[in-house]
Design a protein around this motif. Structure first.
Motif, mmCIF file in Angstrom:
data_model
loop_
_atom_site.group_PDB
_atom_site.id
_atom_site.type_symbol
_atom_site.label_atom_id
_atom_site.label_comp_id
_atom_site.label_asym_id
_atom_site.label_seq_id
_atom_site.Cartn_x
_atom_site.Cartn_y
_atom_site.Cartn_z
ATOM 1 N N GLU A 8 -3.196 -73.498 3.721
ATOM 2 C CA GLU A 8 -4.594 -73.920 3.639
ATOM 3 C C GLU A 8 -4.859 -74.607 2.314
ATOM 4 O OE1 GLU A 8 -8.981 -71.890 3.411
ATOM 5 O OE2 GLU A 8 -7.624 -71.136 4.962
ATOM 6 N N ALA A 9 -5.613 -75.685 2.370
ATOM 7 C CA ALA A 9 -6.034 -76.404 1.170
ATOM 8 C C ALA A 9 -7.429 -76.961 1.417
ATOM 9 C CB ALA A 9 -5.067 -77.538 0.842
ATOM 10 N N GLY A 10 -8.370 -76.592 0.569
ATOM 11 C CA GLY A 10 -9.713 -77.124 0.676
ATOM 12 C C GLY A 10 -10.388 -76.844 1.999
ATOM 13 N N GLY A 11 -10.045 -75.724 2.611
ATOM 14 C CA GLY A 11 -10.691 -75.356 3.855
ATOM 15 C C GLY A 11 -10.027 -75.903 5.104
ATOM 16 N N ARG A 12 -8.956 -76.672 4.946
ATOM 17 C CA ARG A 12 -8.208 -77.178 6.101
ATOM 18 C C ARG A 12 -6.838 -76.515 6.154
ATOM 19 N NH1 ARG A 12 -10.465 -81.427 8.822
ATOM 20 N NH2 ARG A 12 -11.952 -82.737 7.658
ATOM 21 N N THR A 13 -6.327 -76.380 7.360
ATOM 22 C CA THR A 13 -5.006 -75.815 7.567
ATOM 23 C C THR A 13 -4.034 -76.939 7.886
ATOM 24 O OG1 THR A 13 -5.922 -73.735 8.368
ATOM 25 C CG2 THR A 13 -3.638 -74.210 8.932
ATOM 26 N N VAL A 14 -2.903 -76.935 7.199
ATOM 27 C CA VAL A 14 -1.883 -77.968 7.383
ATOM 28 C C VAL A 14 -0.576 -77.283 7.763
ATOM 29 C CG1 VAL A 14 -0.546 -79.817 6.281
ATOM 30 C CG2 VAL A 14 -2.992 -79.532 5.749
ATOM 31 N N ARG A 15 0.074 -77.792 8.793
ATOM 32 C CA ARG A 15 1.345 -77.234 9.247
ATOM 33 C C ARG A 15 2.488 -77.823 8.431
ATOM 34 N NH1 ARG A 15 5.460 -78.502 12.902
ATOM 35 N NH2 ARG A 15 6.319 -76.720 14.063
ATOM 36 N N ALA A 35 4.981 -77.872 -1.600
ATOM 37 C CA ALA A 35 3.652 -77.750 -1.004
ATOM 38 C C ALA A 35 2.776 -76.787 -1.801
ATOM 39 C CB ALA A 35 3.783 -77.289 0.443
ATOM 40 N N ARG A 36 3.344 -75.658 -2.182
ATOM 41 C CA ARG A 36 2.563 -74.683 -2.959
ATOM 42 C C ARG A 36 2.181 -75.245 -4.325
ATOM 43 N NH1 ARG A 36 6.083 -69.295 -1.282
ATOM 44 N NH2 ARG A 36 4.807 -68.717 0.551
ATOM 45 N N TYR A 37 3.054 -76.058 -4.896
ATOM 46 C CA TYR A 37 2.713 -76.706 -6.157
ATOM 47 C C TYR A 37 1.463 -77.560 -5.982
ATOM 48 C CZ TYR A 37 2.588 -80.265 -9.750
ATOM 49 O OH TYR A 37 2.142 -81.116 -10.731
ATOM 50 N N TYR A 38 1.438 -78.389 -4.935
ATOM 51 C CA TYR A 38 0.303 -79.284 -4.749
ATOM 52 C C TYR A 38 -0.968 -78.522 -4.392
ATOM 53 C CZ TYR A 38 2.829 -83.586 -5.543
ATOM 54 O OH TYR A 38 3.527 -84.605 -6.146
ATOM 55 N N ILE A 39 -0.844 -77.343 -3.790
ATOM 56 C CA ILE A 39 -2.023 -76.502 -3.593
ATOM 57 C C ILE A 39 -2.525 -75.997 -4.940
ATOM 58 C CG2 ILE A 39 -2.834 -74.320 -2.648
ATOM 59 C CD1 ILE A 39 -0.916 -74.766 -0.284
ATOM 60 N N GLU A 102 -8.197 -82.201 -0.762
ATOM 61 C CA GLU A 102 -6.923 -81.659 -1.236
ATOM 62 C C GLU A 102 -5.911 -81.553 -0.103
ATOM 63 O OE1 GLU A 102 -7.543 -77.998 -3.423
ATOM 64 O OE2 GLU A 102 -9.396 -78.804 -4.295
ATOM 65 N N ALA A 103 -6.376 -81.329 1.100
ATOM 66 C CA ALA A 103 -5.465 -81.190 2.230
ATOM 67 C C ALA A 103 -4.701 -82.474 2.515
ATOM 68 C CB ALA A 103 -6.240 -80.759 3.476
ATOM 69 N N ALA A 104 -5.233 -83.624 2.110
ATOM 70 C CA ALA A 104 -4.527 -84.888 2.319
ATOM 71 C C ALA A 104 -3.236 -84.920 1.515
ATOM 72 C CB ALA A 104 -5.419 -86.069 1.943
ATOM 73 N N VAL A 105 -3.271 -84.349 0.319
ATOM 74 C CA VAL A 105 -2.075 -84.282 -0.519
ATOM 75 C C VAL A 105 -1.051 -83.356 0.132
ATOM 76 C CG1 VAL A 105 -1.195 -83.666 -2.802
ATOM 77 C CG2 VAL A 105 -3.441 -84.757 -2.581
ATOM 78 N N LEU A 106 -1.505 -82.240 0.624
ATOM 79 C CA LEU A 106 -0.612 -81.296 1.295
ATOM 80 C C LEU A 106 -0.011 -81.916 2.554
ATOM 81 C CD1 LEU A 106 0.526 -78.428 1.340
ATOM 82 C CD2 LEU A 106 -1.549 -77.702 2.538
ATOM 83 N N TRP A 107 -0.825 -82.660 3.303
ATOM 84 C CA TRP A 107 -0.330 -83.336 4.504
ATOM 85 C C TRP A 107 0.782 -84.326 4.143
ATOM 86 C CZ3 TRP A 107 -0.120 -88.470 5.875
ATOM 87 C CH2 TRP A 107 0.250 -88.722 7.205
ATOM 88 N N ALA A 108 0.612 -85.063 3.051
ATOM 89 C CA ALA A 108 1.642 -86.013 2.624
ATOM 90 C C ALA A 108 2.909 -85.283 2.182
ATOM 91 C CB ALA A 108 1.111 -86.897 1.501
ATOM 92 N N ALA A 109 2.747 -84.132 1.544
ATOM 93 C CA ALA A 109 3.915 -83.347 1.129
ATOM 94 C C ALA A 109 4.717 -82.884 2.336
ATOM 95 C CB ALA A 109 3.476 -82.160 0.283
#
Length: 338
Positions: A8-15, A35-39, A102-109
């Protein structure tokens, strides 16, 4: 590599698929670690990327595998990540992703993005930069300490020409970047001209330590001020981006009082989260400022009128630009004229 996990990042869940895939063999860091770093640094990197067309530097198999730069927004990108239509010097164009969460960064990761390369514009106005970016690039025979000396003098130059303030960060390698938030009133060509004026003034003050020479054969053991990083479609790694080197360094925002004592290897995927938890984003106030380039552009006009110092060469992939000098390295020019 393990079963997929949800983060989860910024209220969104990313697989995140293959979370155990090793991305940095030297350190043992996995895709999940990335991924955890970018969170952990999410608010900071989002501040650096927010609303900016962003190129993704992807390493799907980790830092030792093949890589590529993705400029066009992926077809599978979620509809909650907006895009901007940008035009390249070639005349071609593309829609690039513009992170707003923030979830966009996690999605790219999830797709192996290590480094984010944002344009110096916002998606609401893609033709007028809102940052002047100065790249202090150590050449062979120089190192970070040489870049530090140049950065401190650069700070004085910026202040003297328009009361400008720069925000420094490590490049993730041996160099330093200094970003100046500016009013989005000038074109890429004008902002590049201002960067050249800064570089030349710094070169005048430190001729044995700093150079504006585009051709590597002329630079010597000096810090190169890469003015072409302000040209359209040339980007600099964002603050907090992980860099594709074996020890997983990151581009670390610094306070000016830290610049001299910092060491680029101190900031990596493992250490930056703790620093961020303690200090937060030390560049958080950048967006509260927008400076004028008038004084630097006046300096550029004086350089040309009084000293005959006009434009400098563009990168080789650019079309010939108005007022640009002959784009040929000096040794070849001498050979052709002999």
């Amino acid at each position: 590599m393990g079963e997929a996990v949800e983060l989860e990042a910024g209220g969104r869940t990313v697989r995140l698929s293959s979370p155990g895939k090793v991305f940095f063999p030297e350190r043992g860091f996995t895709k999940l670690d990335l991924a955890r770093y970018y969170i952990a640094v999410g608010p900071g990197i989002l501040r650096a990327l927010r609303e900016r067309p962003t190129t993704l530097e992807r390493y799907p198999e980790g830092v030792t595998g093949e890589n590529f730069f993705q400029k066009r927004a992926p077809k599978n990108m979620p509809d909650w990540i907006p895009t901007a239509h940008i035009t390249f010097p070639s005349g071609r164009s593309a829609d690039e992703m513009c992170p707003t969460e923030e979830a966009a960064v996690l999605w790219a990761a999830q797709f192996g993005t290590l480094t984010f390369h944002p344009w110096p514009v916002r998606r609401g106005d893609v033709d007028h930069p809102d940052e002047l970016r100065i790249d202090l690039d150590p050449q062979p025979g120089t190192d970070y300490d040489d870049a530090v000396r140049a950065a401190h003098e650069l700070r004085s130059v910026l202040h003297e020409f328009g009361g400008l303030r720069g925000w420094p960060k490590t490049s993730g390698g041996r160099g330093l970047h200094v970003f100046v938030p500016i009013e989005p009133r000038w074109t890429f060509t004008q902002v590049r001209r201002a960067a050249i004026a800064v570089a030349r003034e710094l070169e005048r003050r430190m001729p044995d330590r700093v150079t504006t020479k585009w051709w590597k054969e002329e630079r010597g053991e000096r810090i190169f001020v890469d003015y072409n990083q302000t040209a359209r479609d040339r980007t600099i790694a964002s603050a907090y981006s992980v860099r594709p080197r074996p020890h997983a360094p990151v581009s670390a925002p610094l306070r000016w009082e830290e610049v001299g004592d910092a060491r680029p290897r101190d900031f990596d995927l493992a250490t930056m989260p703790a620093r961020f938890a303690e200090l937060g984003d030390v560049h958080a106030d950048m967006d509260d400022h927008a400076f004028s380039l008038d004084a630097l552009l006046d300096l550029a006009r004086r350089d040309e009128h009084d000293h005959g110092l006009g434009d400098l060469p563009y990168p080789p992939e650019y079309p010939k630009m108005p007022g640009e000098p002959k784009r040929v390295q000096p040794s070849r020019a001498r050979k052709d004229n002999s």
